[in-house]
Scaffold this active site. Structure first.
Site, PDB file in Angstrom:
ATOM      1  N   GLY A  52      -0.903   8.996 -12.000  1.00 45.32           N
ATOM      2  CA  GLY A  52      -0.433  10.166 -11.251  1.00 45.32           C
ATOM      3  C   GLY A  52       1.023   9.999 -10.871  1.00 45.32           C
ATOM      4  O   GLY A  52       1.350   9.542  -9.782  1.00 45.32           O
ATOM      5  N   SER A  58       6.463   8.493  -5.324  1.00 42.70           N
ATOM      6  CA  SER A  58       5.908   7.162  -5.047  1.00 42.70           C
ATOM      7  C   SER A  58       6.380   6.144  -6.083  1.00 42.70           C
ATOM      8  O   SER A  58       6.471   4.946  -5.802  1.00 42.70           O
ATOM      9  CB  SER A  58       4.382   7.216  -5.024  1.00 42.70           C
ATOM     10  N   ASP A  77       0.703  10.170 -16.555  1.00 47.12           N
ATOM     11  CA  ASP A  77       0.446  11.535 -16.073  1.00 47.12           C
ATOM     12  C   ASP A  77       0.502  12.481 -17.274  1.00 47.12           C
ATOM     13  O   ASP A  77       1.337  12.285 -18.166  1.00 47.12           O
ATOM     14  CB  ASP A  77       1.524  11.941 -15.052  1.00 47.12           C
ATOM     15  N   GLY A  81      -0.119  18.894 -13.984  1.00 45.09           N
ATOM     16  CA  GLY A  81      -0.595  19.111 -12.622  1.00 45.09           C
ATOM     17  C   GLY A  81      -2.081  18.850 -12.491  1.00 45.09           C
ATOM     18  O   GLY A  81      -2.851  19.122 -13.414  1.00 45.09           O
ATOM     19  N   SER A 130      -5.200  10.110 -18.140  1.00 49.10           N
ATOM     20  CA  SER A 130      -5.491   8.739 -17.729  1.00 49.10           C
ATOM     21  C   SER A 130      -6.714   8.133 -18.421  1.00 49.10           C
ATOM     22  O   SER A 130      -6.643   6.989 -18.892  1.00 49.10           O
ATOM     23  CB  SER A 130      -5.641   8.712 -16.201  1.00 49.10           C
ATOM     24  N   ASP A 147      -3.558   7.509  -7.899  1.00 48.05           N
ATOM     25  CA  ASP A 147      -3.186   8.707  -7.130  1.00 48.05           C
ATOM     26  C   ASP A 147      -3.136   9.885  -8.107  1.00 48.05           C
ATOM     27  O   ASP A 147      -2.201  10.658  -8.118  1.00 48.05           O
ATOM     28  CB  ASP A 147      -1.824   8.489  -6.454  1.00 48.05           C
ATOM     29  N   HIS A 150      -7.663  14.321  -7.792  1.00 43.09           N
ATOM     30  CA  HIS A 150      -8.386  13.955  -6.581  1.00 43.09           C
ATOM     31  C   HIS A 150      -9.798  14.530  -6.548  1.00 43.09           C
ATOM     32  O   HIS A 150     -10.478  14.444  -5.533  1.00 43.09           O
ATOM     33  CB  HIS A 150      -7.599  14.390  -5.342  1.00 43.09           C
ATOM     34  N   HIS A 175      -4.514   6.041  -3.043  1.00 42.55           N
ATOM     35  CA  HIS A 175      -3.947   6.998  -2.097  1.00 42.55           C
ATOM     36  C   HIS A 175      -4.975   8.062  -1.729  1.00 42.55           C
ATOM     37  O   HIS A 175      -5.909   8.312  -2.473  1.00 42.55           O
ATOM     38  CB  HIS A 175      -2.700   7.676  -2.671  1.00 42.55           C
ATOM     39  N   ASP A 176      -4.788   8.663  -0.564  1.00 40.54           N
ATOM     40  CA  ASP A 176      -5.622   9.769  -0.087  1.00 40.54           C
ATOM     41  C   ASP A 176      -7.070   9.346   0.148  1.00 40.54           C
ATOM     42  O   ASP A 176      -8.006  10.048  -0.218  1.00 40.54           O
ATOM     43  CB  ASP A 176      -5.529  10.962  -1.040  1.00 40.54           C
TER      44      ASP A 176
HETATM   45 MG    MG Z   1      -1.530  11.278  -3.131  1.00 35.35          MG
END
Ligand code: MG
Length: 218
Positions: A52, A58, A77, A81, A130, A147, A150, A175-176
């Site tokens: 990502g 990041s 990536d 999106g 990925s 990341d 999600h 992350h998240d």
């Molecule tokens: Mg994130």
């Protein structure tokens, strides 16, 4: 006892990261950088993967740590999106739409970010999905930062596809991660963080905001 000097991301790169589109808060970016510095020491020479890239926010923190550890960061990536950044969704940014295709196109933003940050020799973008890249991956990794998408399926696929490649002593950064559903979406917690801990192969090193750093212990 000898004090090991604490490294920090440079002021110039911090400013570039904070000026880049994305969703990484400053304190979590610093925690990501710290995880990279630790991985560079514990798994010297092994490359890293970021799942990502988006526009590279990041990636600046992580790439700076990779440079310090004299290793290479592959950032993956498809640049179209993730679900939650598509038109009509909460996190959509209309300025990343490509008029030629009518689709999101974030690769040029990533390339500009890497150039601005002086990280083109350290960070190698991989354009693709990925799970497809993971399927063909065989190199042990010193650090994996997840990341990407999600949703449940992308999170599950990233866990299955990437965590087996992390070397013992290497880091899994997620992350998240929201243990409380009131704070955000569940898949990174349910499909990556919990399975990693439950597997007994990872232990928790640190938590900063929604960023979790785990180390592979077995
Ligand atoms: Mg994130």
């Amino acid at each position: 006892m000898t004090e090991v000097p604490r490294l920090a991301v440079s002021a110039a790169r911090r400013a570039i990261a904070l000026d880049t589109k994305g969703f990484m808060p400053e304190d979590e970016g610093d925690a990501l950088f710290d995880a990279g510095i630790a991985a560079g020491r514990s798994c010297s020479g092994l490359p890293w993967v970021e799942v990502g890239s988006y526009c590279g926010r990041s990636t600046v923190w992580l790439g700076a740590a990779a440079e310090a550890g004299e290793t290479t960061l592959f950032t993956i990536d498809h640049h179209r999106g993730s679900e939650e950044t598509q038109p009509g969704w909460q996190w959509h940014d209309p300025t990343v739409m490509d008029p030629a295709t009518g689709l999101m196109e974030t690769l040029p933003f990533l390339r500009t970010t890497l150039w601005r940050a002086g990280l083109e020799e350290t960070v190698i973008p991989i354009v693709g999905r990925s799970p497809v890249v993971a399927r063909h991956w065989s190199t042990p990794l010193g650090l994996v930062f997840i990341d990407g998408g999600h949703g449940t399926e992308p999170a599950r696929a990233d866990y299955a596809g990437w965590t087996p490649h992390i070397a013992v002593g290497g880091s899994l950064v997620i992350h998240d991660v929201f243990p409380d559903p009131a704070d955000g979406g569940r898949p990174p917690y349910e499909e990556i963080f919990k399975p990693a801990l439950d597997s007994g192969r990872f232990s928790l090193v640190s938590a900063t905001g929604s960023l979790r750093v785990l180390r592979r212990v077995d």
